[in-house]
Design a protein around this motif. Structure first.
Motif, PDB file in Angstrom:
ATOM      1  N   ILE A 252      -1.914 -29.764 -41.748  1.00 30.09           N
ATOM      2  CA  ILE A 252      -2.211 -31.057 -42.355  1.00 30.09           C
ATOM      3  C   ILE A 252      -3.607 -31.005 -42.984  1.00 30.09           C
ATOM      4  CG2 ILE A 252      -2.480 -33.537 -41.965  1.00 30.09           C
ATOM      5  CD1 ILE A 252       0.390 -32.460 -41.674  1.00 30.09           C
ATOM      6  N   THR A 253      -4.587 -30.632 -42.194  1.00 28.27           N
ATOM      7  CA  THR A 253      -5.948 -30.510 -42.680  1.00 28.27           C
ATOM      8  C   THR A 253      -6.737 -29.718 -41.647  1.00 28.27           C
ATOM      9  OG1 THR A 253      -7.863 -31.724 -43.545  1.00 28.27           O
ATOM     10  CG2 THR A 253      -6.789 -32.631 -41.597  1.00 28.27           C
ATOM     11  N   GLY A 254      -7.959 -29.297 -42.004  1.00 29.09           N
ATOM     12  CA  GLY A 254      -8.802 -28.640 -41.017  1.00 29.09           C
ATOM     13  C   GLY A 254      -8.685 -27.134 -41.040  1.00 29.09           C
ATOM     14  N   ASP A 255      -8.657 -26.538 -39.868  1.00 30.68           N
ATOM     15  CA  ASP A 255      -8.655 -25.080 -39.719  1.00 30.68           C
ATOM     16  C   ASP A 255      -7.490 -24.459 -40.478  1.00 30.68           C
ATOM     17  OD1 ASP A 255      -9.111 -22.918 -36.797  1.00 30.68           O
ATOM     18  OD2 ASP A 255      -8.962 -22.475 -38.942  1.00 30.68           O
ATOM     19  N   ASN A 256      -7.798 -23.428 -41.267  1.00 37.15           N
ATOM     20  CA  ASN A 256      -6.756 -22.812 -42.086  1.00 37.15           C
ATOM     21  C   ASN A 256      -5.744 -22.037 -41.268  1.00 37.15           C
ATOM     22  OD1 ASN A 256      -7.904 -23.860 -44.372  1.00 37.15           O
ATOM     23  ND2 ASN A 256      -8.971 -21.972 -44.933  1.00 37.15           N
TER      24      ASN A 256
ATOM     25  N   SER B  19       4.573 -22.754 -32.026  1.00 36.46           N
ATOM     26  CA  SER B  19       5.428 -22.391 -30.896  1.00 36.46           C
ATOM     27  C   SER B  19       5.768 -20.904 -30.921  1.00 36.46           C
ATOM     28  CB  SER B  19       6.721 -23.206 -30.945  1.00 36.46           C
ATOM     29  OG  SER B  19       6.477 -24.580 -31.020  1.00 36.46           O
ATOM     30  N   TYR B  20       6.116 -20.369 -29.740  1.00 34.69           N
ATOM     31  CA  TYR B  20       6.645 -19.012 -29.567  1.00 34.69           C
ATOM     32  C   TYR B  20       5.702 -17.937 -30.085  1.00 34.69           C
ATOM     33  CZ  TYR B  20      10.744 -22.065 -29.403  1.00 34.69           C
ATOM     34  OH  TYR B  20      11.617 -23.099 -29.117  1.00 34.69           O
ATOM     35  N   GLY B  21       4.398 -18.211 -30.119  1.00 38.14           N
ATOM     36  CA  GLY B  21       3.424 -17.200 -30.520  1.00 38.14           C
ATOM     37  C   GLY B  21       3.239 -17.059 -32.021  1.00 38.14           C
ATOM     38  N   PHE B  22       3.884 -17.918 -32.801  1.00 34.93           N
ATOM     39  CA  PHE B  22       3.738 -17.859 -34.250  1.00 34.93           C
ATOM     40  C   PHE B  22       2.461 -18.564 -34.699  1.00 34.93           C
ATOM     41  CE2 PHE B  22       7.520 -15.949 -35.968  1.00 34.93           C
ATOM     42  CZ  PHE B  22       8.452 -16.077 -34.966  1.00 34.93           C
ATOM     43  N   GLU B  23       1.957 -18.118 -35.833  1.00 35.29           N
ATOM     44  CA  GLU B  23       0.828 -18.763 -36.470  1.00 35.29           C
ATOM     45  C   GLU B  23       1.011 -18.653 -37.972  1.00 35.29           C
ATOM     46  OE1 GLU B  23      -2.340 -16.533 -34.698  1.00 35.29           O
ATOM     47  OE2 GLU B  23      -2.296 -14.999 -36.259  1.00 35.29           O
ATOM     48  N   ALA B  24       0.298 -19.489 -38.708  1.00 34.01           N
ATOM     49  CA  ALA B  24       0.387 -19.457 -40.169  1.00 34.01           C
ATOM     50  C   ALA B  24      -0.997 -19.709 -40.736  1.00 34.01           C
ATOM     51  CB  ALA B  24       1.376 -20.492 -40.686  1.00 34.01           C
ATOM     52  N   GLU B  25      -1.262 -19.070 -41.850  1.00 34.62           N
ATOM     53  CA  GLU B  25      -2.565 -19.194 -42.481  1.00 34.62           C
ATOM     54  C   GLU B  25      -2.440 -19.908 -43.816  1.00 34.62           C
ATOM     55  OE1 GLU B  25      -4.686 -15.549 -42.927  1.00 34.62           O
ATOM     56  OE2 GLU B  25      -6.561 -16.572 -43.423  1.00 34.62           O
ATOM     57  N   PHE B  26      -3.153 -21.002 -43.943  1.00 29.34           N
ATOM     58  CA  PHE B  26      -3.182 -21.764 -45.186  1.00 29.34           C
ATOM     59  C   PHE B  26      -4.236 -21.150 -46.102  1.00 29.34           C
ATOM     60  CE2 PHE B  26      -3.069 -25.007 -48.211  1.00 29.34           C
ATOM     61  CZ  PHE B  26      -4.325 -25.577 -48.392  1.00 29.34           C
ATOM     62  N   ASN B  27      -3.833 -20.782 -47.307  1.00 32.22           N
ATOM     63  CA  ASN B  27      -4.742 -20.217 -48.288  1.00 32.22           C
ATOM     64  C   ASN B  27      -4.651 -21.050 -49.563  1.00 32.22           C
ATOM     65  OD1 ASN B  27      -5.903 -18.637 -50.409  1.00 32.22           O
ATOM     66  ND2 ASN B  27      -5.761 -16.840 -49.087  1.00 32.22           N
ATOM     67  N   LYS B  28      -5.660 -21.904 -49.756  1.00 33.60           N
ATOM     68  CA  LYS B  28      -5.584 -22.843 -50.879  1.00 33.60           C
ATOM     69  C   LYS B  28      -5.674 -22.140 -52.230  1.00 33.60           C
ATOM     70  CE  LYS B  28      -7.387 -27.271 -52.459  1.00 33.60           C
ATOM     71  NZ  LYS B  28      -8.300 -28.396 -52.170  1.00 33.60           N
ATOM     72  N   SER B  29      -6.504 -21.115 -52.325  1.00 35.60           N
ATOM     73  CA  SER B  29      -6.684 -20.445 -53.611  1.00 35.60           C
ATOM     74  C   SER B  29      -5.423 -19.702 -54.028  1.00 35.60           C
ATOM     75  CB  SER B  29      -7.868 -19.485 -53.546  1.00 35.60           C
ATOM     76  OG  SER B  29      -7.632 -18.469 -52.592  1.00 35.60           O
ATOM     77  N   GLN B  30      -4.675 -19.186 -53.059  1.00 35.97           N
ATOM     78  CA  GLN B  30      -3.441 -18.472 -53.363  1.00 35.97           C
ATOM     79  C   GLN B  30      -2.211 -19.364 -53.210  1.00 35.97           C
ATOM     80  OE1 GLN B  30      -3.219 -14.785 -51.188  1.00 35.97           O
ATOM     81  NE2 GLN B  30      -5.128 -13.991 -52.043  1.00 35.97           N
TER      82      GLN B  30
ATOM     83  N   LYS C  48       3.128 -15.764 -39.466  1.00 40.03           N
ATOM     84  CA  LYS C  48       2.813 -14.459 -38.881  1.00 40.03           C
ATOM     85  C   LYS C  48       3.010 -14.470 -37.375  1.00 40.03           C
ATOM     86  CE  LYS C  48      -0.608 -13.475 -42.444  1.00 40.03           C
ATOM     87  NZ  LYS C  48      -1.986 -13.014 -42.769  1.00 40.03           N
ATOM     88  N   LYS C  49       3.212 -13.265 -36.844  1.00 38.95           N
ATOM     89  CA  LYS C  49       3.243 -13.072 -35.400  1.00 38.95           C
ATOM     90  C   LYS C  49       2.756 -11.667 -35.124  1.00 38.95           C
ATOM     91  CE  LYS C  49       6.106 -13.734 -31.320  1.00 38.95           C
ATOM     92  NZ  LYS C  49       7.434 -14.091 -30.776  1.00 38.95           N
ATOM     93  N   PRO C  50       1.851 -11.481 -34.182  1.00 39.14           N
ATOM     94  CA  PRO C  50       1.259 -10.150 -33.961  1.00 39.14           C
ATOM     95  C   PRO C  50       2.260  -9.110 -33.447  1.00 39.14           C
ATOM     96  CG  PRO C  50      -0.082 -11.882 -32.978  1.00 39.14           C
ATOM     97  CD  PRO C  50       1.212 -12.514 -33.376  1.00 39.14           C
ATOM     98  N   SER C  51       3.229  -9.544 -32.642  1.00 38.83           N
ATOM     99  CA  SER C  51       4.167  -8.607 -32.028  1.00 38.83           C
ATOM    100  C   SER C  51       5.556  -9.243 -31.985  1.00 38.83           C
ATOM    101  CB  SER C  51       3.687  -8.250 -30.621  1.00 38.83           C
ATOM    102  OG  SER C  51       4.587  -7.354 -30.004  1.00 38.83           O
ATOM    103  N   ALA C  52       6.457  -8.718 -32.796  1.00 39.68           N
ATOM    104  CA  ALA C  52       7.783  -9.329 -32.929  1.00 39.68           C
ATOM    105  C   ALA C  52       8.672  -9.056 -31.719  1.00 39.68           C
ATOM    106  CB  ALA C  52       8.465  -8.814 -34.194  1.00 39.68           C
ATOM    107  N   LEU C  53       9.530 -10.025 -31.423  1.00 38.48           N
ATOM    108  CA  LEU C  53      10.542  -9.893 -30.383  1.00 38.48           C
ATOM    109  C   LEU C  53      11.936  -9.960 -31.016  1.00 38.48           C
ATOM    110  CD1 LEU C  53       9.097 -12.405 -27.760  1.00 38.48           C
ATOM    111  CD2 LEU C  53       8.904  -9.912 -27.705  1.00 38.48           C
ATOM    112  N   VAL C  54      12.894  -9.295 -30.390  1.00 37.79           N
ATOM    113  CA  VAL C  54      14.270  -9.358 -30.896  1.00 37.79           C
ATOM    114  C   VAL C  54      14.732 -10.819 -30.978  1.00 37.79           C
ATOM    115  CG1 VAL C  54      16.670  -8.733 -30.441  1.00 37.79           C
ATOM    116  CG2 VAL C  54      14.857  -7.045 -30.105  1.00 37.79           C
TER     117      VAL C  54
END
Lengths: 119, 115
Positions: free
Chosen positions: A51-55, A60-71, A77-83
């Protein structure tokens, strides 16, 4: 007009490796961005949103996402995938400048990316 | 809480037949939505409602009608089914606490086949 694109129909990753599912968007104002996951024969489940704030948004489930305004991107993303992460992933966007109740109709979903994690 | 439920789970119709899909939510959400999901096209909004007694058209409303007589229920009707309406239909609801920021909660879907 607002739009969202998921350039990859399918992403294949080995278990334990990092994964990225790509999403780019186009809105006239500031975006509200969402990721949803759909397991077989199930409805969509909310993962995370920006929504706003930290990019970097954690969800849930260890996922994260990065907001990149310029792009204009919001990659999942997830550091280590599970089946068990194998599913269909949808990115969605709303334009924050849409006023009033009309915002209810203005969420746009991407076409989805099928994530397949091999053991 | 059951969340968002949909009835039926699967249905086969012949061209020209009518049917109603029922969506129910027990989260006291103001907003409710009907989407259709087709391969490679993501979800497309058919109709939505921002409160009891109100409905509005979404992106692909033709051939569908809706009603929201009770806050917890949102009905999707097909008056004369066509093969192009073969799809998976999802209902969703959300709480409009911060318009535009709210998370949607989805039902399990109804798979419709029109022959």
């Amino acid at each position: 007009a607002q739009s969202v694109a998921q350039p990859e129909d399918q992403v294949n990753v080995a278990e334990g490796n990092p994964l990225t599912v790509k999403c780019t968007y186009s809105v006239s104002g500031n975006p509200y961005l969402f990721w949803y996951v759909q397991y077989p024969n199930r409805g969509l489940q909310f993962l995370l949103k920006y929504i706003t704030g930290d990019n970097l948004v954690k969800g849930s489930y260890g996922f994260e996402a990065e907001f990149n305004k310029s792009q204009t991107s919001f990659h999942l993303k997830k550091p280590s995938a599970l089946v068990s992460d194998s599913a269909l992933y949808f990115c969605a966007v709303r334009d924050s400048s849409t006023p009033g109740y009309s915002s209810a109709s203005k969420i746009i979903f991407g076409s989805g990316t099928r994530l397949s994690i091999r053991p | 809480n059951a969340g968002v439920t949909q009835t039926p789970k699967f249905r086969v119709l012949k061209t020209g037949q009518s049917m109603t899909l029922l969506c129910a939510q027990d989260m006291n959400h103001e907003y409710m939505y009907w989407y259709r999901q087709d391969p490679g096209m993501g979800l497309r909004l058919i109709h939505y409602s921002v409160g009891e007694g109100t409905t509005a058209k979404g992106e692909v409303p033709d051939g569908y009608n809706v009603s929201r007589l009770k806050k917890q229920n949102f009905l999707l009707g097909l008056e004369s089914a066509a093969p192009s309406q073969t799809s998976v239909y999802f209902c969703a609801s959300s709480y409009p606490g911060s318009q535009g920021k709210e998370t949607q909660y989805f039902g399990p879907g109804t798979r419709l086949l029109v022959l």
